[in-house]
Design an enzyme around this catalytic site. Sequence first.
Site, PDB file in Angstrom:
ATOM      1  N   GLU A  35      -1.593  -8.753   3.704  1.00  0.00           N
ATOM      2  CA  GLU A  35      -1.597  -9.211   5.099  1.00  0.00           C
ATOM      3  C   GLU A  35      -3.006  -9.486   5.605  1.00  0.00           C
ATOM      4  OE1 GLU A  35      -2.224  -4.764   5.607  1.00  0.00           O
ATOM      5  OE2 GLU A  35      -1.238  -6.122   4.175  1.00  0.00           O
TER       6      GLU A  35
ATOM      7  N   CYS B  91       0.832  -1.204   0.000  1.00  0.00           N
ATOM      8  CA  CYS B  91       0.000   0.000   0.000  1.00  0.00           C
ATOM      9  C   CYS B  91       0.874   1.264   0.000  1.00  0.00           C
ATOM     10  CB  CYS B  91      -0.988  -0.024   1.151  1.00  0.00           C
ATOM     11  SG  CYS B  91      -2.338   1.171   0.962  1.00  0.00           S
TER      12      CYS B  91
ATOM     13  N   HIS C 260      -3.645  -5.045   0.221  1.00  0.00           N
ATOM     14  CA  HIS C 260      -3.174  -5.448   1.547  1.00  0.00           C
ATOM     15  C   HIS C 260      -3.120  -6.982   1.644  1.00  0.00           C
ATOM     16  CE1 HIS C 260      -2.958  -1.642   3.814  1.00  0.00           C
ATOM     17  NE2 HIS C 260      -3.809  -1.228   2.882  1.00  0.00           N
TER      18      HIS C 260
END
Length: 228
Positions: free
Chosen positions: A212, A111, A210
């Site tokens: 994660e 990001c 993202h």
Amino acid sequence: MARPVIGVTCYVEPAKFTVWDMPAALLPYMYVEHITRAGGQPVILPPAGDPSSLVGRLDGLIIAGGGDIDPARYGRVAAPQTGYVRKFRDEAEFGLMAAALRAGLPFLGICRGLQVLNVALGGTLHQHLPDVVGSMDHSPAPGTFGRIPVRLSPPLATIYGDSDLTPAHYHHQAIDRLADGLEVTARSDDGTIEAVEVIGAPFALAVQWHPEADEDGPLFDALIRAAA
């Protein structure tokens, strides 16, 4: 075998925890879980001192998500929607980015990390993507990820084992002018650049989404393999 040491940049923000309410160096724990699961040893790098001096002691680097970059770094005046600018974090991460690229350190930008990479190499950003694409799909609501399909090209398509992906998005800015030395490796249907790689680097990738936030983590696996 020792786990590869992966430095991860972090936020410095007001935070509440147990009985305390004070500024804290913090990172969503999802990053830690993915790095550990993939076989790495995460080390959080706060924007203090000179984190670029640690590049020689790291096996890999992640520049994590966060607030907006100071638009003065790419020759623009801040738009009304530009926010959470932390100039001390910009200073630390731009120095760290430059040192990592010089050293050929395996790198993953997430990001904000993609935006740091693009601006560090001379590119610019759209300061408020909804004004460009006409929708809020990339950041639908505070604290809520959007799911937007992206089309991948190598090496990301190889890493994910597919050319189509619907990852978690949370960004209101994106690449405008692509920096020299970068190649686009993913776009969304509205034309937004969603991923890039550094041309000629052994492993230097950045994504606007993202990773994660998902249970599987092929990007983290690929970073650890490159760092091992």
